[in-house]
Design an enzyme around this catalytic site. Structure first.
Site, PDB file in Angstrom:
ATOM      1  N   ARG A 147       0.882  -1.172   0.000  1.00 45.55           N
ATOM      2  CA  ARG A 147       0.000   0.000   0.000  1.00 45.55           C
ATOM      3  C   ARG A 147       0.912   1.213   0.000  1.00 45.55           C
ATOM      4  O   ARG A 147       1.859   1.270   0.796  1.00 45.55           O
ATOM      5  CB  ARG A 147      -0.863  -0.015   1.255  1.00 45.55           C
ATOM      6  CG  ARG A 147      -1.858   1.112   1.286  1.00 45.55           C
ATOM      7  CD  ARG A 147      -2.548   1.194   2.627  1.00 45.55           C
ATOM      8  NE  ARG A 147      -1.822   2.039   3.550  1.00 45.55           N
ATOM      9  CZ  ARG A 147      -2.372   2.637   4.602  1.00 45.55           C
ATOM     10  NH1 ARG A 147      -3.658   2.457   4.863  1.00 45.55           N
ATOM     11  NH2 ARG A 147      -1.656   3.396   5.414  1.00 45.55           N
ATOM     12  N   TYR A 159      -2.616  11.386   6.890  1.00 47.86           N
ATOM     13  CA  TYR A 159      -2.875   9.983   7.184  1.00 47.86           C
ATOM     14  C   TYR A 159      -1.929   9.048   6.428  1.00 47.86           C
ATOM     15  O   TYR A 159      -1.781   9.174   5.213  1.00 47.86           O
ATOM     16  CB  TYR A 159      -4.330   9.606   6.833  1.00 47.86           C
ATOM     17  CG  TYR A 159      -4.462   8.109   6.844  1.00 47.86           C
ATOM     18  CD1 TYR A 159      -4.504   7.430   8.052  1.00 47.86           C
ATOM     19  CD2 TYR A 159      -4.414   7.375   5.663  1.00 47.86           C
ATOM     20  CE1 TYR A 159      -4.516   6.053   8.087  1.00 47.86           C
ATOM     21  CE2 TYR A 159      -4.428   5.998   5.690  1.00 47.86           C
ATOM     22  CZ  TYR A 159      -4.483   5.340   6.903  1.00 47.86           C
ATOM     23  OH  TYR A 159      -4.477   3.980   6.931  1.00 47.86           O
ATOM     24  N   ASP A 221      -4.910   3.985  -0.154  1.00 46.91           N
ATOM     25  CA  ASP A 221      -6.050   4.243   0.740  1.00 46.91           C
ATOM     26  C   ASP A 221      -6.444   5.717   0.662  1.00 46.91           C
ATOM     27  O   ASP A 221      -5.653   6.594   1.028  1.00 46.91           O
ATOM     28  CB  ASP A 221      -5.621   3.878   2.176  1.00 46.91           C
ATOM     29  CG  ASP A 221      -6.784   3.824   3.146  1.00 46.91           C
ATOM     30  OD1 ASP A 221      -7.883   4.302   2.789  1.00 46.91           O
ATOM     31  OD2 ASP A 221      -6.588   3.298   4.262  1.00 46.91           O
ATOM     32  N   HIS A 223      -8.884   6.920   2.416  1.00 47.29           N
ATOM     33  CA  HIS A 223      -9.333   7.214   3.779  1.00 47.29           C
ATOM     34  C   HIS A 223     -10.564   8.122   3.835  1.00 47.29           C
ATOM     35  O   HIS A 223     -10.602   9.078   4.619  1.00 47.29           O
ATOM     36  CB  HIS A 223      -8.176   7.759   4.628  1.00 47.29           C
ATOM     37  CG  HIS A 223      -8.068   7.076   5.957  1.00 47.29           C
ATOM     38  ND1 HIS A 223      -8.495   7.641   7.119  1.00 47.29           N
ATOM     39  CD2 HIS A 223      -7.621   5.846   6.284  1.00 47.29           C
ATOM     40  CE1 HIS A 223      -8.291   6.796   8.121  1.00 47.29           C
ATOM     41  NE2 HIS A 223      -7.778   5.699   7.633  1.00 47.29           N
ATOM     42  N   GLU A 247      -8.776   2.164  -1.987  1.00 50.51           N
ATOM     43  CA  GLU A 247      -9.554   1.880  -0.773  1.00 50.51           C
ATOM     44  C   GLU A 247     -10.271   3.130  -0.268  1.00 50.51           C
ATOM     45  O   GLU A 247      -9.703   4.230  -0.296  1.00 50.51           O
ATOM     46  CB  GLU A 247      -8.571   1.368   0.288  1.00 50.51           C
ATOM     47  CG  GLU A 247      -9.183   1.179   1.658  1.00 50.51           C
ATOM     48  CD  GLU A 247      -8.133   0.757   2.674  1.00 50.51           C
ATOM     49  OE1 GLU A 247      -7.030   0.330   2.275  1.00 50.51           O
ATOM     50  OE2 GLU A 247      -8.415   0.875   3.873  1.00 50.51           O
ATOM     51  N   GLU A 273     -13.656  -0.935   6.161  1.00 48.37           N
ATOM     52  CA  GLU A 273     -13.008  -1.131   7.462  1.00 48.37           C
ATOM     53  C   GLU A 273     -13.810  -0.504   8.601  1.00 48.37           C
ATOM     54  O   GLU A 273     -13.638  -0.901   9.750  1.00 48.37           O
ATOM     55  CB  GLU A 273     -11.561  -0.614   7.445  1.00 48.37           C
ATOM     56  CG  GLU A 273     -11.444   0.889   7.326  1.00 48.37           C
ATOM     57  CD  GLU A 273     -10.003   1.376   7.277  1.00 48.37           C
ATOM     58  OE1 GLU A 273      -9.180   0.753   6.598  1.00 48.37           O
ATOM     59  OE2 GLU A 273      -9.718   2.398   7.921  1.00 48.37           O
ATOM     60  N   ARG A 294     -13.454  -4.986   3.147  1.00 49.06           N
ATOM     61  CA  ARG A 294     -12.339  -4.580   4.012  1.00 49.06           C
ATOM     62  C   ARG A 294     -12.575  -4.796   5.506  1.00 49.06           C
ATOM     63  O   ARG A 294     -11.751  -4.405   6.332  1.00 49.06           O
ATOM     64  CB  ARG A 294     -12.071  -3.082   3.785  1.00 49.06           C
ATOM     65  CG  ARG A 294     -11.334  -2.776   2.539  1.00 49.06           C
ATOM     66  CD  ARG A 294      -9.870  -3.123   2.657  1.00 49.06           C
ATOM     67  NE  ARG A 294      -9.177  -2.233   3.560  1.00 49.06           N
ATOM     68  CZ  ARG A 294      -8.175  -2.609   4.356  1.00 49.06           C
ATOM     69  NH1 ARG A 294      -7.774  -3.861   4.388  1.00 49.06           N
ATOM     70  NH2 ARG A 294      -7.573  -1.736   5.135  1.00 49.06           N
ATOM     71  N   GLU A 350      -4.281  -7.412   4.707  1.00 47.84           N
ATOM     72  CA  GLU A 350      -3.418  -6.322   5.184  1.00 47.84           C
ATOM     73  C   GLU A 350      -2.570  -6.829   6.353  1.00 47.84           C
ATOM     74  O   GLU A 350      -3.062  -7.553   7.222  1.00 47.84           O
ATOM     75  CB  GLU A 350      -4.282  -5.146   5.654  1.00 47.84           C
ATOM     76  CG  GLU A 350      -3.470  -3.957   6.143  1.00 47.84           C
ATOM     77  CD  GLU A 350      -4.347  -2.778   6.572  1.00 47.84           C
ATOM     78  OE1 GLU A 350      -5.538  -2.999   6.893  1.00 47.84           O
ATOM     79  OE2 GLU A 350      -3.846  -1.648   6.573  1.00 47.84           O
ATOM     80  N   TRP A 413     -12.166  11.737   8.173  1.00 44.51           N
ATOM     81  CA  TRP A 413     -10.832  11.271   8.540  1.00 44.51           C
ATOM     82  C   TRP A 413     -10.596   9.895   7.980  1.00 44.51           C
ATOM     83  O   TRP A 413      -9.659   9.547   7.416  1.00 44.51           O
ATOM     84  CB  TRP A 413     -10.680  11.235  10.074  1.00 44.51           C
ATOM     85  CG  TRP A 413      -9.280  10.918  10.427  1.00 44.51           C
ATOM     86  CD1 TRP A 413      -8.213  11.768  10.380  1.00 44.51           C
ATOM     87  CD2 TRP A 413      -8.746   9.648  10.798  1.00 44.51           C
ATOM     88  NE1 TRP A 413      -7.066  11.096  10.696  1.00 44.51           N
ATOM     89  CE2 TRP A 413      -7.363   9.796  10.973  1.00 44.51           C
ATOM     90  CE3 TRP A 413      -9.309   8.375  11.005  1.00 44.51           C
ATOM     91  CZ2 TRP A 413      -6.529   8.748  11.340  1.00 44.51           C
ATOM     92  CZ3 TRP A 413      -8.497   7.331  11.377  1.00 44.51           C
ATOM     93  CH2 TRP A 413      -7.109   7.515  11.536  1.00 44.51           C
TER      94      TRP A 413
HETATM   95  C1  CS2 Z   1      -6.423   2.023   7.896  1.00 38.13           C
HETATM   96  C2  CS2 Z   1      -6.169   2.078   9.327  1.00 38.13           C
HETATM   97  O1  CS2 Z   1      -5.318   0.025   7.715  1.00 38.13           O
HETATM   98  C3  CS2 Z   1      -5.965   0.865   7.119  1.00 38.13           C
HETATM   99  O2  CS2 Z   1      -6.256   0.827   5.951  1.00 38.13           O
HETATM  100  O3  CS2 Z   1      -7.204   2.904   7.227  1.00 38.13           O
HETATM  101  O4  CS2 Z   1      -4.858   2.501   9.535  1.00 38.13           O
HETATM  102  C4  CS2 Z   1      -7.129   2.933  10.146  1.00 38.13           C
HETATM  103  O5  CS2 Z   1      -6.850   4.283   9.975  1.00 38.13           O
HETATM  104  C5  CS2 Z   1      -7.023   2.555  11.576  1.00 38.13           C
HETATM  105  O6  CS2 Z   1      -7.307   1.201  11.694  1.00 38.13           O
HETATM  106  C6  CS2 Z   1      -7.971   3.372  12.444  1.00 38.13           C
HETATM  107  O7  CS2 Z   1      -8.055   2.815  13.688  1.00 38.13           O
HETATM  108 MG    MG Z   2      -7.869   1.980   5.399  1.00 34.66          MG
END
Ligand code: CS2
Ligand code: MG
Length: 413
Positions: A147, A159, A221, A223, A247, A273, A294, A350, A413
């Protein structure tokens, strides 16, 4: 036999974890992960104050029935707190059942469908040169998928961009304690500018393809930070670079928004996620708006629920891509690996290795070899928590950061 004890353990070996320990009347111990990053104590209370006493005296073998009892029984349904609590009970009961039968859990899920579990690592860099070094490091270790997240000119810390100095790349951790390591009182804040990101990020994939060729599986990602039309443009712009997946391009709970992205691009999409139930995916899966699921076992109601979700996804040609950040504990990670090995529609897993302190407390039997994980052949999940060692690490409040646009508006976020 019956369930004799259900104890909740909050510990912070490097980062916070909530773990459920279920003990049967004949002394078999099962472990479940209930960690919800930044909101851990809410799940701990849900389990200790509302669930534990209802389990005592129950039949540990009735996994499906217990799941339904905890899901339908309380009337209030779903949500990350409830589903992480149910997940922990479910994992612990599967751990117990497999231990009683003397087999690794994947044998109860149908046995192995593959020899190893392809994983992706997290490469990042404040600029392209640092990112390229990070990717090269993963390739040297045998990874076949990474990633990639890069700093965006004009923005500060964003992030997913971590230090890449030797020994620090796995320290990427978005939940912050106070700078001196004491409990945080409020989140840190980051700034974000989608136009700057949209203008800059696509060319990074071009550089990666030039430097690493077409064979590398490249993931990215978003996000949840793009609007549907921004995400559609991004997915279309990066299409020539053949991402393995994009993602969370938009906040995924607006399921129909993904129709717009899908109608503009063939870039594969991964979402989920922050989801916690199969119903969060209903439109996405039946309309084939995504390619990868995810969710983590920890946040989506446990092994029972994830197996059903992944079987449902399989019917529509959607594969697994389970969440595996460090905020999923080694117990939750092991649960994912047993499922990954057993299901047919496995996509990728992951993998963010836990640090040494975490692994002193959680003794694992899963193994990593040249880009592939295996859950191991210990009975049950194959992870044991060392309670004495856990007791040395007090829970320490930490927050995920808050994200604001350059004008101060709170953003996804
Ligand atoms: C994430 C995580 O792994 C990922 O793809 O987006 O890092 C996520 O931000 C955290 O699990 C938040 O707790
Ligand atoms: Mg993620």
């Amino acid at each position: 036999m019956t369930i004799e004890r259900a104890d909740v353990i909050c510990t912070s070996p490097g980062r916070n974890f909530v773990t459920l320990k279920i003990v049967t009347s004949d002394g078999v111990v099962g472990w479940g992960d209930a960690t919800l990053n930044g909101r851990e104590l809410a799940v701990a209370s849900y389990l200790a104050d509302h669930v534990a006493s209802t389990l005592i005296g129950g039949d540990e073998d009735r996994i499906e029935d217990t799941w339904q009892y905890l899901y339908r029984g309380p009337y209030w349904r779903r949500g990350p707190v409830t589903m992480a609590a149910i997940a922990a009970v479910d994992m612990a009961l599967w751990d117990i059942k497999a231990k009683k039968l003397g087999v690794p859990l994947y044998q109860l899920l149908g046995g192995a469908s593959r020899d190893g579990i392809r994983v992706y690592g997290h490469a990042s860099g404040a600029d392209y040169a640092a990112l390229k070094d990070a990717v090269s490091g993963y390739l040297e270790e045998g990874y076949t998928a990474v990633r990639v997240q890069a700093g965006v000119p004009g923005l500060g810390q964003i992030y997913g961009v971590a230090g890449n100095k030797p020994g620090t790349r796995y320290d990427y951790e978005p939940a912050h304690r106070a700078p001196d390591g004491s409990p945080a009182t409020r989140p840190t804040e980051e700034s974000w500018d989608t136009p700057a990101y949209l203008a800059f990020m696509p060319e990074i994939f071009g550089h990666l393809r030039e430097d690493f060729g077409s064979g590398l599986r490249i993931l990215h990602d978003g996000h949840h930070r793009m609007s549907p039309i921004e995400a559609a443009r991004f997915a279309k712009d990066v299409e020539p670079h053949r991402l393995f997946w994009l993602e969370d391009c938009t906040p995924g709970e607006d399921q129909s928004a993904l129709r717009l992205v899908r109608s503009h691009s063939t870039t594969p999409l991964a979402v989920g996620e922050v989801f916690n139930s199969v119903y969060d995916y209903q439109t996405l899966i039946t309309e084939r708006l995504i390619d990868y699921v995810r969710s983590s076992v920890t946040h989506a109601g446990g092994i029972t629920a994830m197996k059903k979700l992944l079987d449902f996804a399989a019917i529509y040609g959607v594969k697994s891509g389970m969440h595996g950040p460090t905020d999923v504990s080694p117990v939750g990670m092991a649960a994912a690996l047993h499922l990954d090995l057993a299901i047919h529609n496995f996509g990728i897993q992951e993998y963010m290795p836990h640090n040494e302190t975490t692994l002193e407390v959680f003794q694992t039997s899963y193994t990593f070899d040249r880009g592939f994980l295996h859950p191991g052949d210990a009975t049950g999940l194959g992870v044991e928590l060392d309670e004495k060692s856990a007791a040395h690490f007090d829970y320490t409040k930490a927050y995920l950061p808050v994200n604001r646009l350059m004008d101060g508006t709170v953003h996804d976020w």
